[in-house]
Scaffold this motif. Structure first.
Motif, PDB file in Angstrom:
ATOM      1  N   ILE A 201      39.660  26.682  23.961  1.00 24.42           N
ATOM      2  CA  ILE A 201      41.220  26.420  23.576  1.00 24.42           C
ATOM      3  C   ILE A 201      42.093  26.894  24.693  1.00 24.42           C
ATOM      4  O   ILE A 201      41.983  27.792  25.127  1.00 24.42           O
ATOM      5  CB  ILE A 201      41.529  27.303  22.396  1.00 24.42           C
ATOM      6  N   PHE A 202      42.839  25.895  25.157  1.00 22.39           N
ATOM      7  CA  PHE A 202      43.584  26.068  26.234  1.00 22.39           C
ATOM      8  C   PHE A 202      44.979  26.275  25.883  1.00 22.39           C
ATOM      9  O   PHE A 202      45.700  25.539  25.090  1.00 22.39           O
ATOM     10  CB  PHE A 202      43.533  24.877  27.368  1.00 22.39           C
ATOM     11  N   ASP A 203      45.752  27.067  26.662  1.00 18.53           N
ATOM     12  CA  ASP A 203      47.201  27.202  26.424  1.00 18.53           C
ATOM     13  C   ASP A 203      47.872  26.014  27.282  1.00 18.53           C
ATOM     14  O   ASP A 203      46.926  25.630  28.026  1.00 18.53           O
ATOM     15  CB  ASP A 203      47.739  28.635  27.216  1.00 18.53           C
ATOM     16  N   MET A 204      48.897  25.679  27.423  1.00 19.67           N
ATOM     17  CA  MET A 204      49.422  24.565  28.121  1.00 19.67           C
ATOM     18  C   MET A 204      50.387  25.169  29.261  1.00 19.67           C
ATOM     19  O   MET A 204      49.954  24.964  30.355  1.00 19.67           O
ATOM     20  CB  MET A 204      50.500  23.768  27.184  1.00 19.67           C
ATOM     21  N   ASP A 205      51.397  25.916  28.889  1.00 18.34           N
ATOM     22  CA  ASP A 205      52.443  26.111  30.331  1.00 18.34           C
ATOM     23  C   ASP A 205      51.902  27.371  30.857  1.00 18.34           C
ATOM     24  O   ASP A 205      51.263  28.222  30.291  1.00 18.34           O
ATOM     25  CB  ASP A 205      53.774  26.609  29.388  1.00 18.34           C
ATOM     26  N   GLY A 206      51.630  27.177  32.314  1.00 13.22           N
ATOM     27  CA  GLY A 206      51.458  28.080  32.851  1.00 13.22           C
ATOM     28  C   GLY A 206      49.706  28.293  33.032  1.00 13.22           C
ATOM     29  O   GLY A 206      49.264  29.171  33.793  1.00 13.22           O
ATOM     30  N   THR A 207      49.038  27.351  32.344  1.00 12.37           N
ATOM     31  CA  THR A 207      47.867  27.282  32.341  1.00 12.37           C
ATOM     32  C   THR A 207      47.273  25.980  32.963  1.00 12.37           C
ATOM     33  O   THR A 207      46.572  25.889  33.687  1.00 12.37           O
ATOM     34  CB  THR A 207      47.195  27.686  30.861  1.00 12.37           C
ATOM     35  N   LEU A 208      47.662  24.702  32.054  1.00 12.88           N
ATOM     36  CA  LEU A 208      47.283  23.365  32.381  1.00 12.88           C
ATOM     37  C   LEU A 208      48.312  22.799  33.198  1.00 12.88           C
ATOM     38  O   LEU A 208      48.331  21.862  34.056  1.00 12.88           O
ATOM     39  CB  LEU A 208      46.860  22.672  31.144  1.00 12.88           C
ATOM     40  N   PHE A 209      49.605  23.159  32.796  1.00  8.96           N
ATOM     41  CA  PHE A 209      50.994  22.282  33.039  1.00  8.96           C
ATOM     42  C   PHE A 209      51.882  23.368  34.032  1.00  8.96           C
ATOM     43  O   PHE A 209      51.977  24.341  33.720  1.00  8.96           O
ATOM     44  CB  PHE A 209      51.635  21.954  32.046  1.00  8.96           C
ATOM     45  N   GLN A 210      51.969  22.990  35.229  1.00  6.74           N
ATOM     46  CA  GLN A 210      52.973  23.578  36.158  1.00  6.74           C
ATOM     47  C   GLN A 210      54.532  23.718  35.668  1.00  6.74           C
ATOM     48  O   GLN A 210      55.269  22.916  36.199  1.00  6.74           O
ATOM     49  CB  GLN A 210      52.875  23.397  37.543  1.00  6.74           C
ATOM     50  N   THR A 211      54.755  24.443  34.737  1.00 12.65           N
ATOM     51  CA  THR A 211      55.904  24.325  34.183  1.00 12.65           C
ATOM     52  C   THR A 211      57.063  24.601  34.989  1.00 12.65           C
ATOM     53  O   THR A 211      58.309  24.085  34.890  1.00 12.65           O
ATOM     54  CB  THR A 211      56.111  25.310  32.718  1.00 12.65           C
ATOM     55  N   ASP A 212      56.930  25.335  36.175  1.00  9.35           N
ATOM     56  CA  ASP A 212      58.101  25.568  36.976  1.00  9.35           C
ATOM     57  C   ASP A 212      58.437  24.387  37.817  1.00  9.35           C
ATOM     58  O   ASP A 212      59.754  24.300  38.396  1.00  9.35           O
ATOM     59  CB  ASP A 212      57.750  26.549  37.885  1.00  9.35           C
ATOM     60  N   THR A 213      57.723  23.270  37.778  1.00  6.42           N
ATOM     61  CA  THR A 213      58.041  21.950  38.429  1.00  6.42           C
ATOM     62  C   THR A 213      59.152  21.180  37.652  1.00  6.42           C
ATOM     63  O   THR A 213      59.913  20.562  38.365  1.00  6.42           O
ATOM     64  CB  THR A 213      56.717  21.301  38.491  1.00  6.42           C
TER      65      THR A 213
ATOM     66  N   ASN B  58      34.043  20.834  23.158  1.00  6.93           N
ATOM     67  CA  ASN B  58      35.244  20.472  22.466  1.00  6.93           C
ATOM     68  C   ASN B  58      36.631  21.197  23.146  1.00  6.93           C
ATOM     69  O   ASN B  58      36.524  22.453  23.445  1.00  6.93           O
ATOM     70  CB  ASN B  58      35.458  20.451  21.198  1.00  6.93           C
ATOM     71  N   ILE B  59      37.477  20.415  23.388  1.00  2.00           N
ATOM     72  CA  ILE B  59      38.677  21.032  24.398  1.00  2.00           C
ATOM     73  C   ILE B  59      39.926  20.840  23.238  1.00  2.00           C
ATOM     74  O   ILE B  59      40.218  19.939  22.733  1.00  2.00           O
ATOM     75  CB  ILE B  59      39.015  20.219  25.373  1.00  2.00           C
TER      76      ILE B  59
ATOM     77  N   LEU C 206      45.733  12.869  28.938  1.00  2.00           N
ATOM     78  CA  LEU C 206      44.717  13.651  28.738  1.00  2.00           C
ATOM     79  C   LEU C 206      43.883  13.498  27.335  1.00  2.00           C
ATOM     80  O   LEU C 206      43.035  14.318  27.227  1.00  2.00           O
ATOM     81  CB  LEU C 206      45.400  15.148  28.655  1.00  2.00           C
ATOM     82  N   ASN C 207      44.423  12.723  26.528  1.00  2.00           N
ATOM     83  CA  ASN C 207      43.788  12.383  25.339  1.00  2.00           C
ATOM     84  C   ASN C 207      42.410  12.036  25.262  1.00  2.00           C
ATOM     85  O   ASN C 207      41.527  11.984  24.466  1.00  2.00           O
ATOM     86  CB  ASN C 207      44.646  11.358  24.344  1.00  2.00           C
ATOM     87  N   HIS C 208      41.861  11.730  26.430  1.00  2.45           N
ATOM     88  CA  HIS C 208      40.187  11.025  26.661  1.00  2.45           C
ATOM     89  C   HIS C 208      39.471  12.536  26.300  1.00  2.45           C
ATOM     90  O   HIS C 208      38.318  12.226  25.976  1.00  2.45           O
ATOM     91  CB  HIS C 208      40.279  10.826  28.195  1.00  2.45           C
ATOM     92  N   TRP C 209      39.913  13.435  26.645  1.00  2.00           N
ATOM     93  CA  TRP C 209      39.164  14.630  26.542  1.00  2.00           C
ATOM     94  C   TRP C 209      39.550  15.755  25.588  1.00  2.00           C
ATOM     95  O   TRP C 209      38.957  16.370  25.071  1.00  2.00           O
ATOM     96  CB  TRP C 209      39.473  15.540  27.973  1.00  2.00           C
ATOM     97  N   ILE C 210      41.019  15.661  25.142  1.00  2.00           N
ATOM     98  CA  ILE C 210      41.464  16.670  24.096  1.00  2.00           C
ATOM     99  C   ILE C 210      41.250  16.156  22.596  1.00  2.00           C
ATOM    100  O   ILE C 210      41.517  15.337  22.224  1.00  2.00           O
ATOM    101  CB  ILE C 210      42.728  16.915  24.188  1.00  2.00           C
ATOM    102  N   THR C 211      40.434  17.115  21.865  1.00  2.00           N
ATOM    103  CA  THR C 211      40.059  17.001  20.555  1.00  2.00           C
ATOM    104  C   THR C 211      41.203  16.968  19.674  1.00  2.00           C
ATOM    105  O   THR C 211      41.617  15.824  18.786  1.00  2.00           O
ATOM    106  CB  THR C 211      39.344  17.948  20.119  1.00  2.00           C
TER     107      THR C 211
END
Length: 217
Positions: free
Chosen positions: A6-18, A109-110, A130-135
């Motif tokens: 289970i992944f967080d999004m902001d600051g983990t997968l997505f560079q929110t500061d951009t 599973n992601i 990203l839907n190719h990989w995310i459940t």
């Protein structure tokens, strides 16, 4: 090897500061145009609380505003975030897709569990394909308590997860893992804090490290 991550999004997968600074500046410029703000954009203050649900963000940044004014500001901010994502201003952290591909190829599973709202998360997932990989992607909007531990519990129950990990950058992610009997993996990225990372079971400096860590768990 673990079968669920289970992944967080902001600051983990997505560079929110951009996109964060752009969207926040646009939002407070809008407030100034409405004569509802007369000072600098509180960017640093926002960075300090990055990762908490947006209703709490506006309670902090706009403490003297009415609930309706905060909700209107929140709506505008989300529109600016989404527009910036769709305009190509955002970025994923390095190796996100490579790690996702590796996990799926190894029958893992992601899931996404984020304090971000549904439209915002959908914009990121769709733009970067990203839907190719995310459940499934889960938003804090789906939980009345706005509590990350409860959101992860919802995922765990829905998918009968017994052995898994939560990958994130803030204390709420590590606590959510602990509360649900999962392993916590801390990302030492932009918004991470040393005192919070101390609560993670494992700390990484790059997502690519998951390719060697996950098989051993």
């Amino acid at each position: 090897m673990l079968r669920s991550v289970i992944f967080d999004m902001d600051g983990t997968l997505f560079q929110t500061d951009t996109i964060l600074e752009i969207a926040l500046e646009e939002t407070f410029a809008y407030l100034r145009s409405q004569n509802k703000w007369d000072s600098e954009t509180p960017l640093e203050k926002y960075r300090e609380i990055m990762g908490v649900p947006l209703p709490k963000v506006w309670e902090t940044l706009l403490p003297h505003y009415s609930r309706m004014e905060r909700e209107e500001t929140d709506t505008y901010f989300l529109e600016r975030l989404t527009e910036n994502i769709n305009s190509g201003n955002g970025k994923l952290y390095p190796n996100v897709k490579e790690v996702f591909r590796y996990l799926k190829e190894n029958d893992c599973n992601i899931y996404i569990a984020s304090n971000g709202l549904i439209n915002y998360l959908d914009a990121i997932v769709n733009y970067f394909d990203l839907n190719h990989w995310i459940t499934e992607t889960f938003s804090i909007e789906q939980i009345d308590s706005l509590n990350k531990s409860n959101l992860v519990r919802y995922i765990v129950k829905k998918y009968n997860i017994y052995h898994g990990a939560v990958v994130g950058d803030r204390l709420s992610d590590f606590q959510a893992a602990k509360d649900n009997g999962l392993i916590s993996i801390g990302c030492n990225f932009d918004f991470a804090k040393e005192m919070e990372l101390a609560h993670a079971d494992i700390v990484i400096d790059n997502l690519i490290e998951l390719k060697s860590i996950i098989p051993k768990l």
